[in-house]
Each structure stands twice: as C-alpha cells, then as structure tokens.
Design an enzyme around this catalytic site. Sequence first.
Site, PDB file in Angstrom:
ATOM      1  N   HIS A 203       0.803  -1.234   0.000  1.00  0.00           N
ATOM      2  CA  HIS A 203       0.000   0.000   0.000  1.00  0.00           C
ATOM      3  C   HIS A 203       0.830   1.275   0.000  1.00  0.00           C
ATOM      4  CE1 HIS A 203       1.099   0.067   4.232  1.00  0.00           C
ATOM      5  NE2 HIS A 203       0.753   1.327   4.237  1.00  0.00           N
ATOM      6  N   ARG A 204       2.130   1.177   0.211  1.00  0.00           N
ATOM      7  CA  ARG A 204       2.894   2.415   0.405  1.00  0.00           C
ATOM      8  C   ARG A 204       3.031   3.197  -0.893  1.00  0.00           C
ATOM      9  NH1 ARG A 204       5.770   2.032   5.501  1.00  0.00           N
ATOM     10  NH2 ARG A 204       7.034   3.775   4.824  1.00  0.00           N
TER      11      ARG A 204
END
Length: 365
Positions: A203-204
């Site tokens: 998700h980063r």
Amino acid sequence: MVVFLVVGTRPQIIKSAPIIQKSIELGLDMEIIHTGQHYDHGLSQVFLEELSIPVPVINLGVGSGTHIFQITEIMLRLEKYLCKHPASMVVVPGDTNSALAGALASIKIGTPVSHVEAGARCYNMKLPEEATRRIIDHCSDILFAPTDKCMINLTNESVMGERFLTGDVMYDVFLEFSDRVDECDILNKHNLDKEEYILLTLHRGENVDDPSRIRNIITGVQKSGEKVIFPVHPRTKRRMVEYGIFLQDSNIKVVDPVSYVEMLTLLRHTKGVLTDSGGLQKEAFWSKIPCITLRDETEWIETIEMGVNTIVGTDSDRIARTIEHVCQRNTEIRSKFTKNPFGDGEASRRIIEILKTRIGDGYSE
Ligand code: UD1
C-alpha cells in the site's frame, strides 16, 4: 481534564485498542478523536467494532487528499475541537498524517503531546512517514519507544522530551486477540489450505504510485508460482486499475481488506509474508512467520538481524528467488525466532501509568 488519543488510519486504530482499554482499567480519562483519514468501513469501522474500541468523541471527517490538505484540514478541525474541549494531553500513535497534524495542532494551542511508537527510523527522508515521525518526536513532551533501538535513536538525536522504553502496543493487541484465530473462517472463505499459501500486502505510496515498482513486484510474485492471497488496500486497487494490472487467472488471489482477526488468522497459517507495511512485518514476527519486505529499508532492523525478515526492494527476480528460498527453507527460518525485541505485552499499561503520573505533575496547567 481529559486526554485525547488522536487516530485516523487503520494501524492507528489497532494501536489505540490496548491503550484505551488500559486507560479504562487504570482510571485515566481518555477519549478517542478520529480524524477520518481512513473512512472506508473495511479500513476503520471494522476495527473499532472488532477490537471493542469505544466510539470516538468526534470524527473530524477529513477524508482523502494531498498530504498538505490532510494535515492542514485536520489541524484546523482539531484546533476548533480542542479549543472547545481542552485536554491535559494529546497522544498520537505512529507516523501518519493524522499523527503529525494531531501533534502540531496540540502544540500550537499549548497542549502537551505524547508520541507512541517514538524513535522508529528507516533513515530514508524521501518517505513521508520518516519525516513525520522525526517531527513528532522532536516536538513531543513524552516519548514512548517500542524497542531498545528506538530508544537509542532518540538519544542519538537528543530529542527534548522525556523518553520511556515501554515495548510495542501492537504486541499487546496481538497477544490479546491471538486466541480468536481458532474461531475465524477466513481460510475456508477463500479456499486456502494451511501452510499452502503466501500472504501479500502492498500500500505504500513509493510502491503503488510508481507503475514500474508495482509492476515489478507483481511480476516477481507471479514468477514465484506460489499461491498468494492479496487483501488489497483501496489505494492499491485504484492504482492497479489505472495501470492496467489485472490479476484474474493468476496465482494471486485479490480480496477485499480483511479485519484484524482475519489478518492474524491468515498470518498464523501462511508459509510467508510479503509486505511493504511496517505493522505487518512485526505481526509476522510475532506469528513466527518468515517475512519478505518489499521496500529498500525497514524501521524494524532487529527482524533483519535475526534472519527472519529479508529486504528485497522491487526487483522481480530477487522477489521470486526470495519467495522460493523462504518456501524451501521454511522450517530453518522458523527456528530463528529466538527472542522478542518488542516488549512483553505490557506497553499500554506502562504508557497509561506514566501518563497518569505526568498529568498529575502539572502538565495540565
Ligand atoms: C496511510 C499512511 C501510511 C500508513 C497507512 C496505513 C500517511 C501519509 N500515510 O496511508 O503511513 O501506513 O495509512 O494504511 O498518513 N483511501 C480509500 N479509503 C480510505 C482511505 C484511503 O479509498 O478509507 C484511498 C484514497 O484513494 C486515498 C488513498 O487511499 O487517496 C490514500 O489514503 P491515505 O490515507 O492518504 O494514505 P494511505 O495509503 O492509507
């Protein structure tokens, strides 16, 4: 006066669970303020309900936007609220925009700040979380460090506030909810057999907002040929559609975000974890599961030193090779979980006890 715990994102809500529970047990008047940074049911409400977290006194409803939008909007909305409802202390866990805005707003209206998970560093200032945690640490009155290394980082940087080694609140909540795993049917729901799959999360921003990095990661995971379950963050899902990355008919099964207990269950029975999340690296560690970190560095260096976590960046061949290695050497890697640098599951109790004494000492004046 009340102590406010400011949270806004999924990992912060999880961290708030043991803190607020201990505040109730030990008689500290603490309330949650939710910034609304995470607003999807599966990223917020699910955790409030599953972890029996008291309803926040207010949801500031900031939602999505640029970092500057989120930080300034949260500050403005929080300023209004804190001016009407003065607090003796504001506690911020983690390194998100909500934590930064919570800390800055409190300081600017003269309310002391405590930082939970202080001292974590990855030494890459390009990552928004690294800048955020440094700023928060340097303007906090009280710093609660989860590990010895975090304490050392705070000492090396000569932060001004009082520092305490407490252990990691995420370990507290992990221990408390671990026995719920036996009742959870997520494996059946997704047709997974124990020890027959790999767990992936991603998700980063530095990974999912860069088409070549996310493509390389997905290619590496596909090359491994292993059966993979991938609970997908809404941000990642949107990016995959934008970049034309579709995973039907592949070895990667994409599913909606999972609850906390579902995640613990997936962790308990997986062969390995592939992730760019800081929290999941630790949860894999406590589950004694080998981890492969899809980043160029980590805050949780102890897991690397013990040989149970491998940093692979985003090179697809390296990712595929490391997955193969983890699957082949699974038993050997699992034998390396010989100590736990993240405390004893009593971090929240220590935090609340310290807060009680400090508030009594006149921080509220
Ligand atoms: C945030 C934190 C990150 C943390 C992560 C945990 C910052 C800068 N980042 O990242 O450090 O590891 O939370 O999950 O604070 N979105 C939704 N629904 C939601 C929330 C977000 O669809 O409920 C989508 C939106 O498209 C949004 C994007 O995700 O623009 C990014 O959300 P944001 O809260 O900015 O950051 P996260 O990626 O969740």
